[in-house]
Design an enzyme around this catalytic site. Structure first.
Site, PDB file in Angstrom:
ATOM      1  N   GLU A  80      -4.752  -8.210   0.078  1.00  0.00           N
ATOM      2  CA  GLU A  80      -5.625  -8.190   1.248  1.00  0.00           C
ATOM      3  C   GLU A  80      -7.030  -7.842   0.776  1.00  0.00           C
ATOM      4  O   GLU A  80      -7.201  -7.075  -0.174  1.00  0.00           O
ATOM      5  CB  GLU A  80      -5.205  -7.127   2.270  1.00  0.00           C
ATOM      6  CG  GLU A  80      -3.829  -7.263   2.852  1.00  0.00           C
ATOM      7  CD  GLU A  80      -3.460  -6.068   3.729  1.00  0.00           C
ATOM      8  OE1 GLU A  80      -4.377  -5.316   4.135  1.00  0.00           O
ATOM      9  OE2 GLU A  80      -2.266  -5.877   3.994  1.00  0.00           O
ATOM     10  N   GLU A 129       0.825  -1.224   0.000  1.00  0.00           N
ATOM     11  CA  GLU A 129       0.000   0.000   0.000  1.00  0.00           C
ATOM     12  C   GLU A 129       0.851   1.262   0.000  1.00  0.00           C
ATOM     13  O   GLU A 129       0.461   2.291   0.556  1.00  0.00           O
ATOM     14  CB  GLU A 129      -0.959  -0.005   1.195  1.00  0.00           C
ATOM     15  CG  GLU A 129      -1.892  -1.201   1.230  1.00  0.00           C
ATOM     16  CD  GLU A 129      -2.757  -1.265   2.477  1.00  0.00           C
ATOM     17  OE1 GLU A 129      -2.802  -0.271   3.239  1.00  0.00           O
ATOM     18  OE2 GLU A 129      -3.387  -2.316   2.718  1.00  0.00           O
TER      19      GLU A 129
END
Length: 697
Positions: A539, A447
């Site tokens: 995720e 991320e």
């Protein structure tokens, strides 16, 4: 509210004035309506500034209520483009505008000492006569004439946001470049939305594009189709209107709705466009790893993932406690166990943490599972360690003063050396897995483009530099070749390069109840990797519905559900839904995994008859492969029903009455990429042209 007049104040204020135009000729003035023929209030007709049309122009806009009202006669109604001939000899000005007595905004008039034309505004006219009133806003300007012309129809498949149902949002018109009658803004509260209808669809899979602007930086919106979640779309920063692909929508016959809801707001939505999707072609993923020295186990896992890609999706679960919960409550275990090297970070270890996840990963491998690792890398230094910014939150940008850009800029600095120290500490743990022949789906610096973790806080370039430094340190310095490198950001600006990425991925946390296929990010990741990289969900909060994944042709390689409440609370992922996912024919669970470490690679083999005589023949077979690392052995099989092999060289050949199998000998097991090896044999009988099957280790 500016609901009807759609003019770009920015465009008109900043665009350089056109050269003074000659007064319209008789033929060109048919559509011009002269201002001096209008109703004046506090204004006057003058003729001292050259270049006007008709008998003069209107001026005297020096008091608040000064105005001219111009009649547009006999209109057919509908959307029209407005052109205003004006002059502003005293600098840029603004005029307030009303249509049929209703205020609809202001027009910014760029500075022009001579008469020029301002375009870009639109009006929705009523049938019959209409009036357009210009009233002083910031005065001392001259109005010569106006012209209206029917607007061009929208492009096929384009549906304007301002025609949708607004909930907490508003129609605006002050930013340049919109289409239709305006755009929708005001996305500043959580539930703010616009719902746009797609009428009379034939149904089927369609590509969705969104026309947007983000004058306040990169933003994110949540999408829904016919009331069901469709995931998020990320809008890169763009101060003027542009277009972004937003994936696909599976439309039903008849009317459909697309809802855009505030997520990370303060963006502008102009329109959407849907076009029938072309059938998705074969992917170009080969299964080759970027590391030429990759272990046999890593190559086997990558080959398995590549063979599986586009057929099924592998289930995954983060954290051992949540894996155990899934197995107890759902009755099956995930194919992939997700673990974290967070507690092995030196700045945590020195505060007493003891990592356990490598032990869990080793145990899951023993069960035949696949291991994926993330690393919530606690900052090497600069931990603030105050309430809300405790040391154990040290991977967050707001909990550390660590400056990645400064550290990388000075390899002699203490902080740079601490980066290397941390990498070396993690290498120790990864080596435990390598020594146990455990291949790892390795997802560091996840991320990054979000900026909320310190490794992304200084922008794309430092993040990419750190990723490549980490790759070099682990692969070249520590000789860790059991790693499959998973990049975890979507933006091309953040991509570190094809040579250090095996899989592209993203993390998906859509609104509660959204089990959509996450198709928009999937399409962008396919493009990012040139359709040569596997695409995965590193995720997820909400698990994507496997039926929608198939319907949308979203070929996610795997998903890993985040831990704790995301899997256990029965709200984010309802229990019956999780059962359906784990029982789905398209979802691979632990019990369905093959011995993936031994998945063979592809190669080609060709047969040549060298000689032939009455009772036998001489054959040579040549093997080649295109993977990027040497083979660790090979095997060729072919139908063999007549005769027997009398002598062989360059291979060990066995037959069973129906099939001949050739296996490498020690000296030619490792065939380099693009190179070949040849073996041969003498056999009785007559030669044939059999189909050869080739596999490499």
């Amino acid at each position: 509210m500016r609901l009807l007049l759609l003019v770009s104040l920015i465009a008109l204020a900043l665009a350089p004035p056109a050269a003074a135009s000659a007064p319209p000729t008789a033929s060109s003035s048919a559509e011009w309506i002269e201002a001096e023929g209008g109703v004046l209030s506090g204004t006057a007709v003058e003729a001292t500034v050259e270049g006007f049309s008709g008998t003069g122009y209107v001026t005297g806009f020096d008091e608040a209520a000064d105005s001219v009202t111009i009649t547009i006669p006999d209109s057919p109604g509908g959307l029209h483009d407005l052109t205003v001939r004006y002059a502003t000899p005293y600098g840029p000005k603004q005029t307030a505008v009303a249509l049929n007595g209703t205020p609809i905004g202001e027009v910014a008039l760029a500075e022009s000492a001579t008469f020029t034309e301002a375009t870009g505004a639109k009006l929705v006219l009523a049938e019959g006569d209409n009036t357009l009133t210009f009233t002083t806003a910031w005065g001392w300007y001259l109005i010569d004439a106006i012209k209206v012309a029917p607007s061009a129809p929208p492009a096929p498949g384009v549906h304007e946001a301002e025609d949708g149902v607004l909930d907490g949002t508003v129609v605006e018109s002050s930013v340049a470049g919109f289409s239709g009658r305006g755009y929708v803004g005001g996305f500043d509260q959580a539930a703010d939305s616009v719902t746009i209808t797609i009428p009379n669809s034939p149904g089927g899979l369609h590509d969705l594009a969104i026309f947007y602007a983000t004058p306040y930086g990169a933003k994110t919106a949540s999408l829904a189709l016919n009331g069901s979640g469709l995931g998020d779309v990320s809008f890169p920063e763009h101060p003027t209107f542009t277009t972004i692909p937003a994936g696909k929508v599976l439309l039903r016959p008849g009317d459909n709705t697309v809802t855009i809801t505030n997520n990370w707001g303060w963006y502008l939505i102009d329109a959407i466009k849907v076009t029938p999707s072309a059938p998705r072609g074969p992917h170009q993923v080969t299964g080759a790893l970027t590391d030429p020295a990759a272990t046999a186990e890593a190559k086997g896992l990558m080959r398995y993932l590549a063979e599986n890609y586009g057929h099924t999706i592998l289930s995954g679960q983060q954290d051992q406690a949540s894996i155990d919960w899934v197995e107890r409550n759902i009755g099956k275990a995930p194919a992939i166990g997700g673990y974290d090297l967070m507690d092995y970070s030196p700045s945590r270890v020195e505060r007493g943490t003891v990592g356990r996840d490598v032990d869990h990963a080793l145990a899951y491998d023993t069960r035949g599972g696949i291991v994926t690792l993330a690393w919530h890398w606690n900052a090497p230094s600069g931990l603030i360690d105050q309430p809300g910014k405790e040391w154990w939150r040290g991977f967050y940008t707001d909990a550390t003063t660590f400056d990645l850009a400064a550290a990388l800029a000075d390899p002699t600095s203490t902080d740079y050396k601490l980066l290397i120290r941390d990498m070396d500490a993690i290498a120790v743990q990864l080596k435990r897995l390598a020594d146990a022949k455990v291949p790892v789906l390795w997802r560091p610096l996840h991320e990054a483009e979000g900026g909320w973790f310190w490794w992304g806080a200084k922008g794309a370039e430092p993040a990419k530099q750190l990723y490549r430094l980490l790759h070099d340190r682990l692969v070249d310095h520590h000789e860790l070749h059991n790693l499959i490198w998973v990049w975890n950001s979507i933006s091309p600006d953040w991509y570190p390069g094809d040579d250090v990425v095996d899989v592209v991925s993203m993390d998906s946390y859509p609104p509660q109840g959204d089990h959509g296929p996450v198709i928009g990010p999937y399409e962008r990741l396919v493009e990012l990797g040139g359709d040569r990289k596997l695409v995965a969900l590193g995720e997820v909060g909400s698990i994507p519905d496997p039926d929608l994944v198939r319907a949308y042709e979203a070929r996610w390689s795997w998903f890993v559900t985040w831990s704790g409440s995301f899997i256990q609370d029965g709200v984010v992922n309802p229990r019956d839904f999780v059962h359906r996912v784990y029982d789905h024919a398209d979802v691979v669970t632990l019990d369905e995994l093959p011995d993936f470490k031994k998945t063979p690679g592809d190669c080609t083999a060709t047969l040549r008859v060298v000689a032939q005589w009455g009772t036998g023949y001489h054959v040579e077979i040549t093997l080649r492969h295109q993977e990027n690392s040497p083979s660790a052995g090979w095997q060729v099989t072919w139908p063999f029903t007549n005769g027997h092999v009398r002598h062989a060289w360059g291979a060990t050949i066995t037959t069973d009455g129906t099939t001949a199998t050739a296996k490498n000998v020690a000296w030619n097991a490792a065939v380099k990429p693009g190179e070949s090896t040849t073996f041969g044999y003498l056999a009785s009988g007559s030669p044939t042209a059999p189909a050869l099957t080739c596999a490499i280790g």
